[in-house]
Write a protein that holds these residues in place. Structure first.
Motif, mmCIF file in Angstrom:
data_model
loop_
_atom_site.group_PDB
_atom_site.id
_atom_site.type_symbol
_atom_site.label_atom_id
_atom_site.label_comp_id
_atom_site.label_asym_id
_atom_site.label_seq_id
_atom_site.Cartn_x
_atom_site.Cartn_y
_atom_site.Cartn_z
ATOM 1 N N LYS A 96 -0.151 -35.834 -42.239
ATOM 2 C CA LYS A 96 0.210 -36.359 -43.555
ATOM 3 C C LYS A 96 1.011 -35.336 -44.371
ATOM 4 N N VAL A 97 1.722 -35.836 -45.369
ATOM 5 C CA VAL A 97 2.469 -34.989 -46.291
ATOM 6 C C VAL A 97 1.550 -33.898 -46.840
ATOM 7 N N GLY A 98 2.048 -32.663 -46.862
ATOM 8 C CA GLY A 98 1.275 -31.531 -47.377
ATOM 9 C C GLY A 98 0.447 -30.822 -46.322
ATOM 10 N N GLU A 99 0.299 -31.427 -45.142
ATOM 11 C CA GLU A 99 -0.479 -30.797 -44.075
ATOM 12 C C GLU A 99 0.434 -29.960 -43.169
ATOM 13 N N ILE A 100 -0.167 -29.026 -42.452
ATOM 14 C CA ILE A 100 0.560 -28.109 -41.577
ATOM 15 C C ILE A 100 0.711 -28.721 -40.179
ATOM 16 N N CYS A 101 1.970 -28.674 -39.671
ATOM 17 C CA CYS A 101 2.266 -29.243 -38.356
ATOM 18 C C CYS A 101 2.729 -28.192 -37.343
ATOM 19 N N LEU A 102 3.108 -26.996 -37.825
ATOM 20 C CA LEU A 102 3.553 -25.925 -36.938
ATOM 21 C C LEU A 102 3.031 -24.596 -37.487
ATOM 22 N N PHE A 103 2.420 -23.819 -36.606
ATOM 23 C CA PHE A 103 1.885 -22.503 -36.965
ATOM 24 C C PHE A 103 2.364 -21.519 -35.903
ATOM 25 N N VAL A 104 3.201 -20.575 -36.322
ATOM 26 C CA VAL A 104 3.722 -19.544 -35.434
ATOM 27 C C VAL A 104 3.289 -18.197 -36.008
ATOM 28 N N PHE A 105 2.737 -17.340 -35.158
ATOM 29 C CA PHE A 105 2.130 -16.091 -35.590
ATOM 30 C C PHE A 105 2.544 -14.995 -34.607
ATOM 31 N N THR A 106 3.280 -14.002 -35.088
ATOM 32 C CA THR A 106 3.675 -12.879 -34.242
ATOM 33 C C THR A 106 3.115 -11.581 -34.826
ATOM 34 N N SER A 107 2.797 -10.646 -33.947
ATOM 35 C CA SER A 107 2.227 -9.360 -34.360
ATOM 36 C C SER A 107 2.881 -8.251 -33.557
ATOM 37 N N SER A 108 3.078 -7.111 -34.232
ATOM 38 C CA SER A 108 3.667 -5.956 -33.551
ATOM 39 C C SER A 108 3.224 -4.670 -34.245
ATOM 40 N N LYS A 109 3.568 -3.567 -33.638
ATOM 41 C CA LYS A 109 3.233 -2.268 -34.204
ATOM 42 C C LYS A 109 3.938 -2.069 -35.548
ATOM 43 N N HIS A 110 5.191 -2.564 -35.633
ATOM 44 C CA HIS A 110 5.988 -2.442 -36.853
ATOM 45 C C HIS A 110 6.483 -3.815 -37.291
ATOM 46 N N ARG A 111 6.633 -4.017 -38.601
ATOM 47 C CA ARG A 111 6.913 -5.340 -39.168
ATOM 48 C C ARG A 111 8.211 -5.985 -38.700
ATOM 49 N N LYS A 112 9.282 -5.205 -38.515
ATOM 50 C CA LYS A 112 10.586 -5.784 -38.204
ATOM 51 C C LYS A 112 10.556 -6.619 -36.924
ATOM 52 N N ALA A 113 9.922 -6.109 -35.897
ATOM 53 C CA ALA A 113 9.828 -6.855 -34.635
ATOM 54 C C ALA A 113 9.071 -8.162 -34.836
ATOM 55 N N ALA A 114 7.979 -8.123 -35.592
ATOM 56 C CA ALA A 114 7.189 -9.336 -35.840
ATOM 57 C C ALA A 114 8.008 -10.362 -36.617
ATOM 58 N N ILE A 115 8.740 -9.904 -37.630
ATOM 59 C CA ILE A 115 9.542 -10.814 -38.465
ATOM 60 C C ILE A 115 10.692 -11.418 -37.657
ATOM 61 N N ASP A 116 11.447 -10.577 -36.955
ATOM 62 C CA ASP A 116 12.591 -11.067 -36.176
ATOM 63 C C ASP A 116 12.152 -12.016 -35.064
ATOM 64 N N ALA A 117 11.079 -11.658 -34.377
ATOM 65 C CA ALA A 117 10.568 -12.498 -33.289
ATOM 66 C C ALA A 117 10.098 -13.849 -33.824
ATOM 67 N N CYS A 118 9.398 -13.838 -34.947
ATOM 68 C CA CYS A 118 8.892 -15.079 -35.540
ATOM 69 C C CYS A 118 10.047 -16.010 -35.891
ATOM 70 N N GLU A 119 11.071 -15.467 -36.528
ATOM 71 C CA GLU A 119 12.217 -16.294 -36.913
ATOM 72 C C GLU A 119 12.904 -16.902 -35.686
ATOM 73 N N GLU A 120 13.150 -16.089 -34.672
ATOM 74 C CA GLU A 120 13.802 -16.608 -33.463
ATOM 75 C C GLU A 120 12.922 -17.625 -32.758
ATOM 76 N N LEU A 121 11.650 -17.375 -32.727
ATOM 77 C CA LEU A 121 10.695 -18.285 -32.090
ATOM 78 C C LEU A 121 10.707 -19.660 -32.755
ATOM 79 N N VAL A 122 10.640 -19.689 -34.083
ATOM 80 C CA VAL A 122 10.655 -20.965 -34.808
ATOM 81 C C VAL A 122 11.951 -21.721 -34.530
ATOM 82 N N GLU A 123 13.086 -21.034 -34.589
ATOM 83 C CA GLU A 123 14.374 -21.689 -34.345
ATOM 84 C C GLU A 123 14.446 -22.268 -32.939
ATOM 85 N N ARG A 124 13.976 -21.522 -31.968
ATOM 86 C CA ARG A 124 14.032 -22.004 -30.580
ATOM 87 C C ARG A 124 13.060 -23.150 -30.336
#
Length: 148
Positions: A96-124
């Motif tokens: 339903k409207v307002g509910e979550i349909c996609l949850f992507v969670f990435t973790s790394s030693k440093h933030r940049k890898a987690a952020i970049d990977a998450c963005e590419e993952l969602v797009e793909r």
């Protein structure tokens, strides 16, 4: 010897609950080599259509193909970025409207890898994984959703 990764079921029936998201975050508190997480939450919008507002989306997938494609994407992302963890959950069925349909969670030693990977993952995921959404409009009209 490197651990062999196997396809995981990314699908959740119905919406992804806040409790599932919270528990997933809490499960990582003991992993002390992680310095950054990046989380993307896709939420169903009440888009205005010709026949009225969207009230929910009914998600379906060619599951075997979708799981294989998600696995291939995961492997590509793990090879490209120095990640510690990666999780993908996608709804099937009605969300339903307002509910979550996609949850992507990435973790790394440093933030940049987690952020970049998450963005590419969602797009793909949006472009390559065979998941379809039928928008349910308040007057009962169904409209197949186009990913952008």
């Amino acid at each position: 010897m490197e651990k062999q990764r196997t396809p995981k079921n990314i699908f959740v029936q119905g919406p992804i609950s806040p409790e599932k998201i919270g528990q997933s975050i809490a499960n990582h508190s003991s992993k002390t080599d992680i310095g950054g997480h990046c989380i993307f939450l896709g939420q169903v919008r009440a888009d205005e259509k010709e026949d009225g507002k969207v009230t929910s989306i009914l998600y379906s997938a060619y599951e075997e193909m979708a799981l294989q494609k998600a696995f291939e994407i995961r492997e590509d992302i793990f090879a490209k970025y120095p990640l510690t963890c990666m999780h993908i959950y996608h709804s099937l069925g009605e969300v339903k409207v307002g509910e979550i349909c996609l949850f992507v969670f990435t973790s790394s030693k440093h933030r940049k890898a987690a952020i970049d990977a998450c963005e590419e993952l969602v797009e793909r995921i949006k472009k390559e994984v065979p998941v379809w959404g039928k928008e349910i409009v308040e007057n009962g009209t169904d409209v197949w959703k186009e990913n952008r």
